[in-house]
Design an enzyme around this catalytic site. Structure first.
Site, PDB file in Angstrom:
ATOM      1  N   ALA A  44       6.877   0.399  -2.881  1.00 19.18           N
ATOM      2  CA  ALA A  44       7.707   1.485  -3.385  1.00 19.18           C
ATOM      3  C   ALA A  44       8.064   2.436  -2.252  1.00 19.18           C
ATOM      4  O   ALA A  44       8.834   3.360  -2.430  1.00 19.18           O
ATOM      5  CB  ALA A  44       6.980   2.218  -4.499  1.00 19.18           C
ATOM      6  N   ASN A  98      -1.943  -1.572  -3.782  1.00 24.05           N
ATOM      7  CA  ASN A  98      -1.660  -0.276  -3.157  1.00 24.05           C
ATOM      8  C   ASN A  98      -1.028   0.683  -4.157  1.00 24.05           C
ATOM      9  O   ASN A  98      -1.712   1.551  -4.703  1.00 24.05           O
ATOM     10  CB  ASN A  98      -0.768  -0.480  -1.928  1.00 24.05           C
ATOM     11  N   ASP A  99       0.243   0.505  -4.430  1.00 19.74           N
ATOM     12  CA  ASP A  99       0.967   1.446  -5.290  1.00 19.74           C
ATOM     13  C   ASP A  99       0.291   1.648  -6.653  1.00 19.74           C
ATOM     14  O   ASP A  99       0.309   2.740  -7.197  1.00 19.74           O
ATOM     15  CB  ASP A  99       2.399   0.961  -5.521  1.00 19.74           C
ATOM     16  N   VAL A 100      -0.304   0.584  -7.184  1.00 18.03           N
ATOM     17  CA  VAL A 100      -0.881   0.674  -8.531  1.00 18.03           C
ATOM     18  C   VAL A 100      -2.150   1.514  -8.571  1.00 18.03           C
ATOM     19  O   VAL A 100      -2.730   1.719  -9.634  1.00 18.03           O
ATOM     20  CB  VAL A 100      -1.179  -0.728  -9.115  1.00 18.03           C
TER      21      VAL A 100
END
Lengths: 100, 465
Positions: free
Chosen positions: B435, B394-396
């Site tokens: 995050a 997700n965040d990456v």
């Protein structure tokens, strides 16, 4: 005047940090997990200290205060040595190249 | 019984073999040989230590017994552990090294004669300092790794635990450790030594509880490094070259990995240590609850898109590990490849919970390692690829990292998934990642959300082909 043996050991230590630095940067990122498990296994070479501690007792008193800690440390380090190397072996055996 | 000089030479050989063990890891082909060097180095170190004692008394039998007990427990764990549990296994192993270092330091303190360190109550100053460092760092490694283990295993919540005055408390404890070491050196009192160890255990706990789940790759690497420094400290005490070399190798290895992980998240080492990332405050700030349109689809849509593609890039993340979807994923890719579609895998440096986590899982599922690429190698290929299949990451992939300076993940290197013609995003819900940041990618025109468990969705896609 003679050089203190500590200075020799310190030199080995500092040089090893540099060796470690360059060797680890050359490790391919895909093998970072095996790198962690193998470093974990080799740091268990601390077992040599544990063996000396455990064998310091005499026959009349095998488990004296200090050798008990030695025996405990041997057990912990042995878990790590066998576990660490074997799990690394297991992981590395899975890395295969594309079949031609 | 062998002479001290010969013993030292053998320890040097062990040290060199350990260096070769790490060197072997520069490529998968040489890695197995490297591991063999490691085993050889360890065997040499253990055997020559036995030979140096020479006194084959009854205790020797017990040494072998305890060695075998520990060894069989370790071997059993190594064979039974599922690959998805590697992060917690490594954390658990670190804790053992730490505790072993503490125990060795304790026995050296109680019985300094056995190690030629002077007499009880009158230990050489240098040895006492080295011993204290080894014991303190070992204790921190132990309790820190236990907390990391509990968090990774899910026994303890991955959310950061912070309280007011935390940093000041840590500072006070740190100063008291230095003070205790000083008094220990002047007074040689065993009570001070015990206090030092207890306080260090406390530091380990306090150090790791404020660190959130997403920062675990850094924590594991950091503890890896600590276990090395603890071993080196003991190595100095025991005047053992093999331990000093190994400690330095492991210490720098862990430090480099921590650095790589921090860079992968664009965070400074200190901000990770100070912790609190991924806490609930950020989530509430970023959740403006505006309803943005999202396109969602099912396995048939996904299968259709992929079948008509000529190239597909897979982006795996922690979610794949949780769902154990790697085997299903490889089956799906096999089908695609049979249809002449080019498939590669893109791995972000901090994907998963430890360095290289995804690579191991893919290797387990028989994915050839030359189809798996690092961020720098593959990032330009997204622009030319038809479908990006994001599974459990997700965040990456969040483009906000490039565009919004306000975002907590701003500046983090990301995989340019949004440049692909279509993005298939497998996820259970629209919830933000660790995050606590909403992913812009969900609302893009070219994104199709596949709301399902990663493994189930991948299996359904195989059926739909």
């Amino acid at each position: 005047m003679e050089i203190d043996p500590f200075v020799f050991r310190l030199s080995i230590f500092i040089l090893s940090i540099f060796v470690g630095y360059y060797v680890v940067w050359s490790v391919t990122p895909s093998l970072h997990t095996p790198l962690m498990s193998v470093t974990n296994a080799i740091s268990s070479v601390i077992i040599v200290g544990a063996i000396i501690a455990a064998l310091a007792g005499n026959d009349n008193n095998i488990f004296n205060q200090s050798s008990v800690f030695g025996f405990l440390a041997i057990t912990l380090a042995a878990v790590n040595i066998f576990g660490g190397f074997l799990v690394t072996q297991r992981m590395l055996a899975m890395y295969k190249k594309k079949k031609k | 019984m062998i002479s001290t000089n010969l013993l030292a030479l053998f320890y040097l050989i062990s040290g060199v073999l350990f260096i070769l063990a790490l060197r072997g890891l520069s490529s998968p082909e040489t890695s197995r040989q490297g591991n063999f060097f490691g085993i050889l180095g360890m065997s040499i170190a253990v055997v020559v230590t036995f030979l140096s004692i020479g006194n084959f008394s009854t205790s020797f039998v017990y040494v072998i017994v305890f060695l075998l007990i520990g060894g069989s427990i370790g071997a059993m764990i190594a064979f039974k552990i599922p690959m998805t549990a590697m992060p917690e296994l490594v954390a658990g192993f670190h804790s053992l090294v730490g505790l072993a270092a503490v125990f060795v330091a304790i026995s050296a303190f109680l019985n300094p004669e056995a190690f030629n360190l002077g007499n009880s109550g009158n230990i050489k100053l240098a040895s006492l300092i080295e011993m204290s460092i080894g014991a303190a760092v070992g204790a921190i490694t132990f309790s820190g790794s236990i907390i990391a283990f509990l968090k990774l295993r899910g026994i303890m919540s991955g959310a950061p635990i912070t309280f007011p005055g935390q940093h000041i408390l840590n500072l006070i404890i740190l100063i008291s450790i230095i003070g205790l070491t000083y008094f220990l050196c002047t007074k040689q009192s065993s009570n001070l030594f015990w206090t030092l160890i207890l306080i260090s255990f406390l530091v380990g706990v306090l150090l790791i509880i404020p660190i959130g789940g997403a920062d675990m790759p850094v924590v594991i690497s950091m503890l890896n490094s600590y276990s090395g420094w603890a071993a080196a400290g003991i190595g100095f005490t025991l005047e053992n070259t093999a331990l000093i070399i190994t400690g330095a190798l492991v210490g720098s290895s862990g430090a480099i990995l921590s650095y790589i992980m921090c860079k992968g998240m664009n965070r400074s080492f200190f901000s990770v240590i100070l912790g609190g990332f991924g806490g609930t405050d950020q989530v509430s700030k970023s959740n403006n609850k505006e309803q943005k349109p999202v396109k969602s689809g099912n396995s048939d849509d996904a299968a259709f898109l992929m079948k008509n593609a000529s190239s597909v890039i897979i982006v795996p993340g922690y979610g794949m590990a949780v769902a154990q979807a790697q085997h299903a994923l490889r089956e799906m890719v096999d089908t695609l490849k049979k249809n002449g579609i080019k498939v590669s895998y893109a791995i972000h440096p901090v994907a998963g919970r430890m360095p290289g986590h995804m690579n191991v899982l893919l290797a387990e599922a028989n994915v050839p390692y030359d189809e798996v690429f690092e961020l720098e190698e593959i990032n330009n290929d997204f622009a030319n690829c038809d479908v990006a299949y994001v599974i459990g990451a997700n965040d990456v992939t969040n483009p906000v990292a490039k565009t919004d300076p306000q975002s907590p993940i701003y500046g983090m290197p990301i995989l340019d998934v949004e440049k692909a013609k279509s993005v298939l995003f497998v996820k259970r819900s629209l919830s933000p990642g660790y995050a606590g940041v909403d992913n812009d990618l969900f609302y893009r025109e070219n994104t199709l959300m596949l709301f399902a468990d990663a493994k189930k969705m991948t299996e359904d896609i195989i059926k739909s082909f």
